[in-house]
Design a protein around this motif. Structure first.
Motif, PDB file in Angstrom:
ATOM      1  N   SER B   2      -3.195  58.321  54.469  1.00 37.19           N
ATOM      2  CA  SER B   2      -2.914  59.048  53.237  1.00 37.19           C
ATOM      3  C   SER B   2      -1.602  58.555  52.664  1.00 37.19           C
ATOM      4  O   SER B   2      -0.759  58.000  53.372  1.00 37.19           O
ATOM      5  CB  SER B   2      -2.816  60.552  53.507  1.00 37.19           C
ATOM      6  OG  SER B   2      -1.547  60.850  54.052  1.00 37.19           O
ATOM      7  N   ASP B   3      -1.423  58.806  51.351  1.00 33.98           N
ATOM      8  CA  ASP B   3      -0.179  58.377  50.713  1.00 33.98           C
ATOM      9  C   ASP B   3       1.023  59.068  51.341  1.00 33.98           C
ATOM     10  O   ASP B   3       2.082  58.476  51.500  1.00 33.98           O
ATOM     11  CB  ASP B   3      -0.235  58.679  49.215  1.00 33.98           C
ATOM     12  CG  ASP B   3      -1.208  57.748  48.507  1.00 33.98           C
ATOM     13  OD1 ASP B   3      -1.579  56.720  49.116  1.00 33.98           O
ATOM     14  OD2 ASP B   3      -1.609  58.057  47.372  1.00 33.98           O
ATOM     15  N   ALA B   4       0.821  60.341  51.688  1.00 37.51           N
ATOM     16  CA  ALA B   4       1.933  61.088  52.277  1.00 37.51           C
ATOM     17  C   ALA B   4       2.338  60.459  53.607  1.00 37.51           C
ATOM     18  O   ALA B   4       3.526  60.240  53.880  1.00 37.51           O
ATOM     19  CB  ALA B   4       1.540  62.551  52.479  1.00 37.51           C
ATOM     20  N   ILE B   7       4.320  57.325  53.173  1.00 33.20           N
ATOM     21  CA  ILE B   7       5.733  57.573  52.838  1.00 33.20           C
ATOM     22  C   ILE B   7       6.502  57.961  54.090  1.00 33.20           C
ATOM     23  O   ILE B   7       7.596  57.447  54.372  1.00 33.20           O
ATOM     24  CB  ILE B   7       5.845  58.692  51.775  1.00 33.20           C
ATOM     25  CG1 ILE B   7       5.299  58.191  50.428  1.00 33.20           C
ATOM     26  CG2 ILE B   7       7.285  59.169  51.622  1.00 33.20           C
ATOM     27  CD1 ILE B   7       5.137  59.266  49.377  1.00 33.20           C
ATOM     28  N   ILE B   8       5.904  58.857  54.846  1.00 32.81           N
ATOM     29  CA  ILE B   8       6.606  59.404  56.009  1.00 32.81           C
ATOM     30  C   ILE B   8       6.867  58.336  57.070  1.00 32.81           C
ATOM     31  O   ILE B   8       7.845  58.384  57.800  1.00 32.81           O
ATOM     32  CB  ILE B   8       5.773  60.572  56.595  1.00 32.81           C
ATOM     33  CG1 ILE B   8       5.819  61.755  55.621  1.00 32.81           C
ATOM     34  CG2 ILE B   8       6.279  60.994  57.959  1.00 32.81           C
ATOM     35  CD1 ILE B   8       4.774  62.815  55.903  1.00 32.81           C
ATOM     36  N   GLU B  18      12.284  59.698  51.033  1.00 30.73           N
ATOM     37  CA  GLU B  18      10.982  60.244  51.430  1.00 30.73           C
ATOM     38  C   GLU B  18      10.680  61.522  50.652  1.00 30.73           C
ATOM     39  O   GLU B  18       9.570  61.717  50.146  1.00 30.73           O
ATOM     40  CB  GLU B  18      10.965  60.576  52.926  1.00 30.73           C
ATOM     41  CG  GLU B  18      10.880  59.368  53.834  1.00 30.73           C
ATOM     42  CD  GLU B  18      10.913  59.772  55.320  1.00 30.73           C
ATOM     43  OE1 GLU B  18      10.604  58.934  56.155  1.00 30.73           O
ATOM     44  OE2 GLU B  18      11.255  60.934  55.619  1.00 30.73           O
ATOM     45  N   LEU B  19      11.706  62.361  50.574  1.00 32.75           N
ATOM     46  CA  LEU B  19      11.544  63.647  49.901  1.00 32.75           C
ATOM     47  C   LEU B  19      11.123  63.445  48.448  1.00 32.75           C
ATOM     48  O   LEU B  19      10.188  64.086  47.948  1.00 32.75           O
ATOM     49  CB  LEU B  19      12.893  64.384  49.963  1.00 32.75           C
ATOM     50  CG  LEU B  19      12.890  65.885  49.903  1.00 32.75           C
ATOM     51  CD1 LEU B  19      12.077  66.468  51.045  1.00 32.75           C
ATOM     52  CD2 LEU B  19      14.342  66.393  49.988  1.00 32.75           C
ATOM     53  N   GLY B  21       9.713  60.831  47.194  1.00 31.95           N
ATOM     54  CA  GLY B  21       8.363  60.267  47.188  1.00 31.95           C
ATOM     55  C   GLY B  21       7.311  61.345  47.381  1.00 31.95           C
ATOM     56  O   GLY B  21       6.282  61.367  46.689  1.00 31.95           O
ATOM     57  N   LEU B  22       7.570  62.239  48.314  1.00 37.52           N
ATOM     58  CA  LEU B  22       6.602  63.313  48.572  1.00 37.52           C
ATOM     59  C   LEU B  22       6.515  64.264  47.383  1.00 37.52           C
ATOM     60  O   LEU B  22       5.438  64.734  47.024  1.00 37.52           O
ATOM     61  CB  LEU B  22       7.006  64.079  49.837  1.00 37.52           C
ATOM     62  CG  LEU B  22       6.836  63.280  51.131  1.00 37.52           C
ATOM     63  CD1 LEU B  22       7.477  64.006  52.302  1.00 37.52           C
ATOM     64  CD2 LEU B  22       5.357  63.000  51.419  1.00 37.52           C
ATOM     65  N   LEU B  25       4.362  62.781  44.833  1.00 39.85           N
ATOM     66  CA  LEU B  25       2.970  62.883  45.263  1.00 39.85           C
ATOM     67  C   LEU B  25       2.431  64.279  44.942  1.00 39.85           C
ATOM     68  O   LEU B  25       1.319  64.440  44.436  1.00 39.85           O
ATOM     69  CB  LEU B  25       2.923  62.631  46.766  1.00 39.85           C
ATOM     70  CG  LEU B  25       1.633  62.095  47.356  1.00 39.85           C
ATOM     71  CD1 LEU B  25       1.255  60.795  46.679  1.00 39.85           C
ATOM     72  CD2 LEU B  25       1.819  61.883  48.863  1.00 39.85           C
ATOM     73  N   GLY B  26       3.239  65.277  45.248  1.00 44.99           N
ATOM     74  CA  GLY B  26       2.841  66.652  44.959  1.00 44.99           C
ATOM     75  C   GLY B  26       2.602  66.846  43.477  1.00 44.99           C
ATOM     76  O   GLY B  26       1.581  67.406  43.057  1.00 44.99           O
TER      77      GLY B  26
END
Ligand code: SF4
Ligand code: SF4
Lengths: 280, 505
Positions: B2-4, B7-8, B18-19, B21-22, B25-26
């Motif tokens: 997954s994209d998440a 990133i992680i 990361e934050l 990026g997430l 995504l959200g």
């Protein structure tokens, strides 16, 4: 209409006098310095035709009068012609009027503090320079002459009257070394040094330092330093083999003069009172 | 994967990266904002690009708070009193910066630092003031870790301005970006030369054409992010861009492009901007409840939409069938003239469009020459720039720039790379800058070949930090990644060097 042979015009230069300047390089020089970096500027083209067929871009042709013609649009600046020319000349010279040159200067004018003429030896075009400088002066820009000192400024001071100063090469002081190095007697050069200093038109003096030529280097630097004092800049230039004709590289050196070695002479000059002496 | 998860697990991302990026995504999971099918088709083709602004604008893209007001009144929400000395002033700013949103999540405008801090600096001993400013700059570099963070100085010479230059040189930091607002009558040559020297060594400050900006925005304008002109106490809602090369691909001729394709794409981009601007103002909470708004640090009427373009050079070359870039836009009068016609057409159509919520600007959007992003590769040169690698002489490059810079009140600029001898002749560069600004250049950036801090397309990165990423290590600055992309894809560090040429004798 007066025309002069122009080797090239560099719209922006930061090494030909103060600030940003347009540099105009004229073709032809009465000296034949062994260390010349651009020997193709020494003579005018003799139209021998040697380079014409060797041009890979078809930019060179012989016209009906037997004159070489250069098509700048076709030229790819490979410099094959210059390397091949047996006469230290170039076919890529433009015979320009004062107005032609002014056209290029006007374009650069908003960005420059002035114009420097160089060569070859620009004072060979003395009358042309007088007209050119008069026009440049109208733009509120300064004019500097970069000269080898072969022209006697005292005998004909007209060009000085319309220029702000001269950047003078003093290449050799010892008579024998001068004859060998520049194939020209040095008397006029040294006379100019004193005269320009006296009339306040000496902007800077330049001397090239050659590797392992202690005696010759020292004689020149001592003489210049004693004469100019802190009256103008003194640029000590390191000899570089780049562009020098091969046979003369063998004689003068295939390496650049060491920075430390050149610095020694700058220090000598400063010790003798030439406060504004520095290595470039 | 997954994209998440991607990133992680990315080893090169810091926690905060990361934050961000997430969060992106959200945001992308929502589909409240819808556009026409034609818009989506144009986006899919690559003709229009939203610069990854996110589908749900929950704040304006760029925010330029009125820091003078902050110093006058303090801030209730953050419980900050007006500062009374340098230490307090710097502390107030450091805190406030952390609460200024933007597309990057970092503040893109730090204020006219010299003007703001000068009254406090002159009351202190110079060494002490310098020490405080050093810690201030260090705080910015380590906390606001993004090269689009931007501070302004000038036009006048100030003690603070001098100290900031000294520190910029000593500290060699990529953040913040810095601009000198240059006015030939108000900026002394001595101060301008100090700026040139600093620019050569650190790639900043850049020179902004103060008179041109004042003519368009009034005295209270900011240079933010890369080189964006905006109103202080306002900002930019959104910045999408037309990728002009892709826009030109279906045109049968220059005329066909000008009459049919170009207006069509302009209108689609306007549709996109209108919807976003309305959404930010009417739907998102920013203009209703954010303390920046409620306490008057920004006013809605001082915001503007920025209409971006990139790739004019490639567009003109394509329309004229020019394959050899060396003979194209910038070197070729016909291509450059076509560029002028295209920009005239864009300017006209955009200025005829009545834009929502741009009250202070006659209800119109303003143009922006977008600087490119790392994924553009060599297809679209930044804004109206001549492609990297085929730049003509500096004189010719400036002349072309001077034709195009006036179109872009919300920002454009060009970058020149100089070789070592210019360190000894900063007056030569100042003379070039003066001439060019007088002739219509808007924004001039320069740096020295072989520096560590270099200007990529508009922002600054350290070459040593790019190296870190290549070795799969983290870089604190989130922009380093773009720098690597621009270096690889756009050859952005390979621009022509301004050499002195060997003189003839
Ligand atoms: S440039 Fe040299 S080789 Fe060519 S025609 Fe002239 S003299 Fe001959
Ligand atoms: S430099 Fe000389 S040889 Fe080369 S293309 Fe030009 S004219 Fe021909």
């Amino acid at each position: 209409m007066k025309r002069a042979p122009v080797n090239k015009i560099i719209p922006f230069s930061n090494v030909d006098g103060p600030g940003n300047r347009t540099s105009v390089f004229f073709q032809g020089c009465p000296f034949n310095c062994l260390f010349c970096h651009n020997p193709e500027t020494i003579h005018l083209c003799r139209h021998c035709g040697v380079c014409v067929e060797k041009c890979p871009a078809g930019a060179l042709t012989l016209d009906a009068q037997g004159q070489v013609r250069w098509d700048s649009g076709r030229c790819v600046q490979c410099d094959a012609c210059i390397r091949l020319c047996p006469h230290d000349a170039s076919p890529k010279v433009r015979w320009m009027t004062v107005e032609d040159v002014m056209g290029e200067i006007r374009r650069a004018a908003p960005y420059i503090g002035g114009v420097t003429t160089s060569g070859g030896e620009c004072t060979l075009q003395n009358d042309f320079l007088i007209d050119l400088f008069t026009e440049v002066g109208k733009l509120g820009k300064t004019c500097l002459i970069d000269s080898n000192g072969s022209f006697d400024f005292e005998r004909d001071p007209r060009v000085l009257a319309v220029s702000q100063g001269v950047m003078l090469d003093v290449k050799a002081v010892d008579p024998a070394w001068s004859d060998q190095l520049i194939s020209y007697p040095r008397d006029t050069v040294l006379k100019n040094l004193d005269y320009l200093l006296r009339v306040g038109k000496l902007y800077e003096v330049r001397t090239v330092i050659f590797p392992d030529r202690d005696q010759e280097n020292e004689a020149t630097v001592r003489y210049v330093a004693r004469h100019i004092g802190d009256g103008c800049n003194y640029k000590i230039i390191r000899y570089r083999p780049f562009g020098v004709r091969e046979k003369y590289q063998k004689l003068l050196g295939e390496f650049t003069a060491e920075a430390d070695y050149a610095e020694k002479y700058a220090q000598l000059a400063r010790d003798l009172g030439a406060a504004k002496a520095y290595v470039v | 994967m997954s994209d998440a998860l991607h990133i992680i697990q990315d080893p090169t991302l810091t926690y905060r990266q990361e934050l961000v990026g997430l969060a992106r995504l959200g945001e992308s999971t929502d589909d409240t904002l819808r556009y026409s099918d034609a818009y989506y088709a144009a986006k899919k083709k690559g003709a229009l690009c939203d610069l990854n602004e996110g589908v749900m604008p929950f704040r304006p893209r760029y925010i330029c708070p009125d820091y003078e007001l902050l110093f006058q009144k303090g801030c209730r929400f953050l419980e900050l009193d007006p500062p009374t000395d340098l230490l307090e002033a710097v502390n107030v700013l450091e805190i406030f910066y952390c609460h200024v949103p933007s597309i990057t999540t970092y503040p893109v405008y730090l204020g006219d630092l010299d003007k703001l801090l000068e009254p406090f600096v002159v009351k202190e001993d110079r060494d002490y003031a310098k020490k405080v400013l050093r810690l201030f700059l260090r705080n910015i570099d380590r906390v606001q870790t993004d090269s689009f963070v931007h501070a302004d100085i000038g036009p006048e010479d100030t003690v603070t301005g001098r100290l900031l230059l000294e520190l910029t040189e000593e500290m060699q930091l990529a953040v913040p970006n810095l601009t000198l607002r240059y006015d030939p009558e108000r900026t002394s040559d001595d101060f301008a030369l100090a700026c040139v020297r600093c620019m050569l060594k650190t790639a900043k400050p850049s020179f902004a054409n103060h008179r041109m900006f004042v003519g368009e925005w009034g005295e209270r304008y900011a240079i933010a992010s890369c080189y964006n002109g905006l109103s202080i106490g306002g900002g930019g809602y959104t910045l999408p861009r037309m990728r002009l090369y892709e826009c030109s691909l279906d045109a049968k001729s220059p005329e066909d492009f000008l009459e049919r394709e170009l207006p069509r794409y302009i209108d689609l981009q306007l549709e996109y901007m209108d919807k976003r601007v309305k959404f930010i103002v009417e739907e998102s909470s920013f203009f209703k409840t954010n303390f920046l708004v409620t306490e008057g640090f920004v006013k809605r009427e001082n915001f503007i939409g920025m209409f971006g373009v990139v790739g004019l050079a490639e567009c003109c070359n394509h329309l004229l069938g020019i394959e050899d870039k060396k003979k194209g836009f910038g070197m070729n009068e016909a291509a450059t003239q076509l560029g002028v016609r295209i920009m005239d057409a864009i300017e006209k159509r955009v200025s005829e469009h009545v834009a929502p919520y741009c009250d202070a600007f006659d209800h119109h959007y303003r143009l922006h020459a977008q600087v490119g992003i790392d994924t553009d590769g060599m297809d679209d040169s930044p804004g109206t720039r001549i492609p990297i690698g085929v730049e003509p002489t500096m004189l010719e490059q400036l002349e072309v720039n001077e034709k195009f810079h006036p179109y872009f009140p919300t920002g454009t600029g060009d970058i020149f790379k100089f070789e070592e001898t210019y360190l000894k002749t900063p007056d030569a560069i100042l003379s070039i800058i003066k001439g060019s600004l007088a002739n219509g250049l808007r924004y001039f950036s320069g740096y020295l070949e072989n520096n560590d801090v270099v200007r990529v397309t508009g922002y600054l990165v350290k070459k040593s930090e790019i190296e870190k990423l290549r070795q799969k290590k983290q870089s604190l600055n989130q922009v380093t990644l773009y720098g690597m992309g621009a270096q690889d894809g756009g050859h952005a560090l390979d621009r022509r060097v301004q050499h002195h040429e060997e003189s003839a004798c």
